[in-house]
Scaffold this active site. Structure first.
Site, PDB file in Angstrom:
ATOM      1  N   VAL A  33      66.113 100.823  -6.398  1.00 33.30           N
ATOM      2  CA  VAL A  33      66.540 102.224  -6.381  1.00 33.30           C
ATOM      3  C   VAL A  33      65.868 103.012  -7.497  1.00 33.30           C
ATOM      4  O   VAL A  33      65.268 104.071  -7.264  1.00 33.30           O
ATOM      5  CB  VAL A  33      68.072 102.336  -6.509  1.00 33.30           C
ATOM      6  CG1 VAL A  33      68.498 103.795  -6.626  1.00 33.30           C
ATOM      7  CG2 VAL A  33      68.752 101.698  -5.307  1.00 33.30           C
ATOM      8  N   ALA A  62      64.054 102.757 -19.064  1.00 30.77           N
ATOM      9  CA  ALA A  62      64.402 101.472 -19.679  1.00 30.77           C
ATOM     10  C   ALA A  62      64.807 100.462 -18.620  1.00 30.77           C
ATOM     11  O   ALA A  62      65.363 100.815 -17.572  1.00 30.77           O
ATOM     12  CB  ALA A  62      65.538 101.654 -20.679  1.00 30.77           C
ATOM     13  N   LYS A 136      78.213 101.042  -9.032  1.00 34.22           N
ATOM     14  CA  LYS A 136      79.621 101.168  -8.637  1.00 34.22           C
ATOM     15  C   LYS A 136      80.593 100.665  -9.710  1.00 34.22           C
ATOM     16  O   LYS A 136      81.788 100.977  -9.656  1.00 34.22           O
ATOM     17  CB  LYS A 136      79.860 100.405  -7.332  1.00 34.22           C
ATOM     18  CG  LYS A 136      79.236 101.061  -6.114  1.00 34.22           C
ATOM     19  CD  LYS A 136      79.463 100.263  -4.861  1.00 34.22           C
ATOM     20  CE  LYS A 136      78.471  99.127  -4.719  1.00 34.22           C
ATOM     21  NZ  LYS A 136      77.097  99.563  -4.493  1.00 34.22           N
ATOM     22  N   VAL A 166      79.155 105.244  -2.574  1.00 30.57           N
ATOM     23  CA  VAL A 166      79.628 104.890  -1.230  1.00 30.57           C
ATOM     24  C   VAL A 166      78.795 105.656  -0.214  1.00 30.57           C
ATOM     25  O   VAL A 166      78.717 106.881  -0.264  1.00 30.57           O
ATOM     26  CB  VAL A 166      81.116 105.232  -1.035  1.00 30.57           C
ATOM     27  CG1 VAL A 166      81.618 104.681   0.298  1.00 30.57           C
ATOM     28  CG2 VAL A 166      81.968 104.708  -2.176  1.00 30.57           C
ATOM     29  N   GLY A 222      64.870  93.252   4.167  1.00 29.44           N
ATOM     30  CA  GLY A 222      65.302  93.787   2.885  1.00 29.44           C
ATOM     31  C   GLY A 222      66.644  94.492   2.932  1.00 29.44           C
ATOM     32  O   GLY A 222      66.986  95.257   2.029  1.00 29.44           O
ATOM     33  N   GLU A 225      71.197  91.764  -0.208  1.00 27.71           N
ATOM     34  CA  GLU A 225      70.867  91.415  -1.589  1.00 27.71           C
ATOM     35  C   GLU A 225      70.029  90.135  -1.571  1.00 27.71           C
ATOM     36  O   GLU A 225      70.024  89.400  -0.573  1.00 27.71           O
ATOM     37  CB  GLU A 225      72.148  91.185  -2.393  1.00 27.71           C
ATOM     38  CG  GLU A 225      73.015  92.420  -2.569  1.00 27.71           C
ATOM     39  CD  GLU A 225      72.339  93.498  -3.382  1.00 27.71           C
ATOM     40  OE1 GLU A 225      71.554  93.162  -4.297  1.00 27.71           O
ATOM     41  OE2 GLU A 225      72.582  94.688  -3.103  1.00 27.71           O
ATOM     42  N   LYS A 240      83.684  99.744  -2.831  1.00 27.84           N
ATOM     43  CA  LYS A 240      83.513 101.073  -2.231  1.00 27.84           C
ATOM     44  C   LYS A 240      84.846 101.633  -1.743  1.00 27.84           C
ATOM     45  O   LYS A 240      85.138 102.821  -1.927  1.00 27.84           O
ATOM     46  CB  LYS A 240      82.516 100.994  -1.075  1.00 27.84           C
ATOM     47  CG  LYS A 240      81.092 100.681  -1.509  1.00 27.84           C
ATOM     48  CD  LYS A 240      80.175 100.481  -0.306  1.00 27.84           C
ATOM     49  CE  LYS A 240      78.758 100.133  -0.746  1.00 27.84           C
ATOM     50  NZ  LYS A 240      77.860  99.872   0.409  1.00 27.84           N
TER      51      LYS A 240
END
Length: 379
Positions: A33, A62, A136, A166, A222, A225, A240
């Site tokens: 992300v 970072a 989250k 969510v 993909g 996880e 969520k």
């Protein structure tokens, strides 16, 4: 004459820059992300500057080991520059850097998915930062931390945006907030919260492939996880659902969520490589569930907040595998889409439905960028 024209043009450019709002960003985490977010910021910087008169300046990037400072903003070579930095850093360095260079309109962006990084939130707020997070964990910690964080934000007049917690880029949390603040009595929230589990059960319900093979395809695309047990455990969906419950001012903890773990107990704690070698062990369990359904029904893994939601300790939070009619709203779901049904006093028979892409780093990153821009408008 040409010199005067050049000077006038320069002055005009300087005035244009002065009229634009400069927003200084520190981005933590640059994986699936975070990396896509940084690329999107660089790609869209010019159009954002022109359309919204906002200059997004990423002055810090970072990861868990390294920290890169760029006073005038990163460029396309930020990955190599970050790799060249020495290992080891502390959050106080980021706060000190922002103060040293008198940076205003500060936003810290958390794309880490880390429980430990959440501990830095209070320091960042006290150091002058607003927050945007796809992580989250800050919203699913214990209630004491949850309420203390919001009190701290209020005291320091800072904002915290987390729409992507969510539904990836879907406008779900904002919709629920708006309904709740307007006094609309929300009576139930139900849906498919996980894009990865959406793909798995949408695909498994529609063809004769084994569950193990469908899971392998989801991994190859993909959608899951790296360790698919993180999806199959249901814990992500549970978090969520808890976030939405707390948006309704319900005082629930993660331990209050009833989660159906889809992984057989013997496979839950073994090393990842051993689990991946034993995917066939999942086939019988899910084949039986699929075969024992009513005619024209399909399997969906859902989150369901229901019951009496008028009391702070009210409501039941369920995360479970269910069988629904194929022609229902949930039954017609396809690919890796997420879908949410919001039932209210005025939308009891025909719930508000929000549907769209529920998985993918690019989608989530675009949602984070949306949060950054919405927050920037308020600064």
């Amino acid at each position: 004459m040409s010199t005067e024209i050049k000077e006038n043009n320069t002055s005009r450019i300087d005035l244009q820059l002065l009229k634009k709002k400069k927003v200084n960003l520190a981005v933590f985490g640059h994986g699936n992300v975070g990396g896509k977010l940084l690329d999107q910021i660089l790609e869209s910087a010019a159009s954002i500057s022109e359309r919204k008169h906002i200059v997004l300046n990423v002055f810090a990037v970072a990861n868990s080991g390294q920290l890169l400072f760029q006073t005038d903003g990163i460029d396309e070579n930020w990955r190599n520059k970050l790799k060249a930095e020495k290992a080891g850093w502390d959050i106080s360095e980021v706060i000190k850097f922002a103060r040293q260079y008198n940076l205003k309109n500060l936003i810290a962006i958390d794309n880490t998915g880390s429980t430990e990084f959440v501990e830095h939130y209070p320091k960042l707020i006290e150091g002058g930062f607003n927050l945007v997070s796809s992580n989250k964990h800050p919203n699913t910690r214990d209630l004491e931390f949850y309420h203390e964080l919001r009190s701290l934000l209020q005291r320091h007049e800072k904002e915290f945006f987390y729409e992507t917690n969510v539904g990836a880029g879907l406008p779900l949390i904002d919709t629920i907030k708006l309904l709740h603040l307007s006094g609309e009595n929300i009576t139930r929230i139900r849906g498919v919260f996980s894009g990865s589990l959406s793909y798995i059960f949408n695909t498994f319900s529609e063809n004769d492939d084994s569950f193990g093979n469908v899971l392998k395809k989801a991994m190859n695309y993909g959608f899951t996880e790296p360790d698919p047990r993180e999806d199959l455990s249901g814990n992500d969906v549970g978090r969520k659902l808890l976030i939405l419950a707390r948006e309704l001012d319900l005082h629930h903890e993660l331990t209050d969520v009833n989660i159906e773990n889809l992984i057989p107990k013997p496979l839950r704690t073994i090393p990842k490589h051993e689990f991946l070698e034993q995917l066939d062990a999942l086939d019988v369990k899910f084949h039986i569930k699929k075969r024992n359904q009513k005619k024209d029904h399909v399997l969906r893994y859902i989150g369901d907040l229901h019951g009496d939601l008028s009391e702070v300790n009210g409501g039941t939070l369920d995360v479970k595998l269910v069988s629904v009619p194929r022609d229902s709203t949930l039954g017609q779901l396809s690919n890796s889409d997420s879908l949410f049904e919001i039932y209210t006093q005025n939308y009891a028979q025909h719930p508000i439905t929000i549907k769209g892409a529920g998985a993918g780093g690019a989608v989530t990153a675009r949602g984070v960028l949306g949060d950054i821009l919405r927050l920037s408008d308020k600064l």
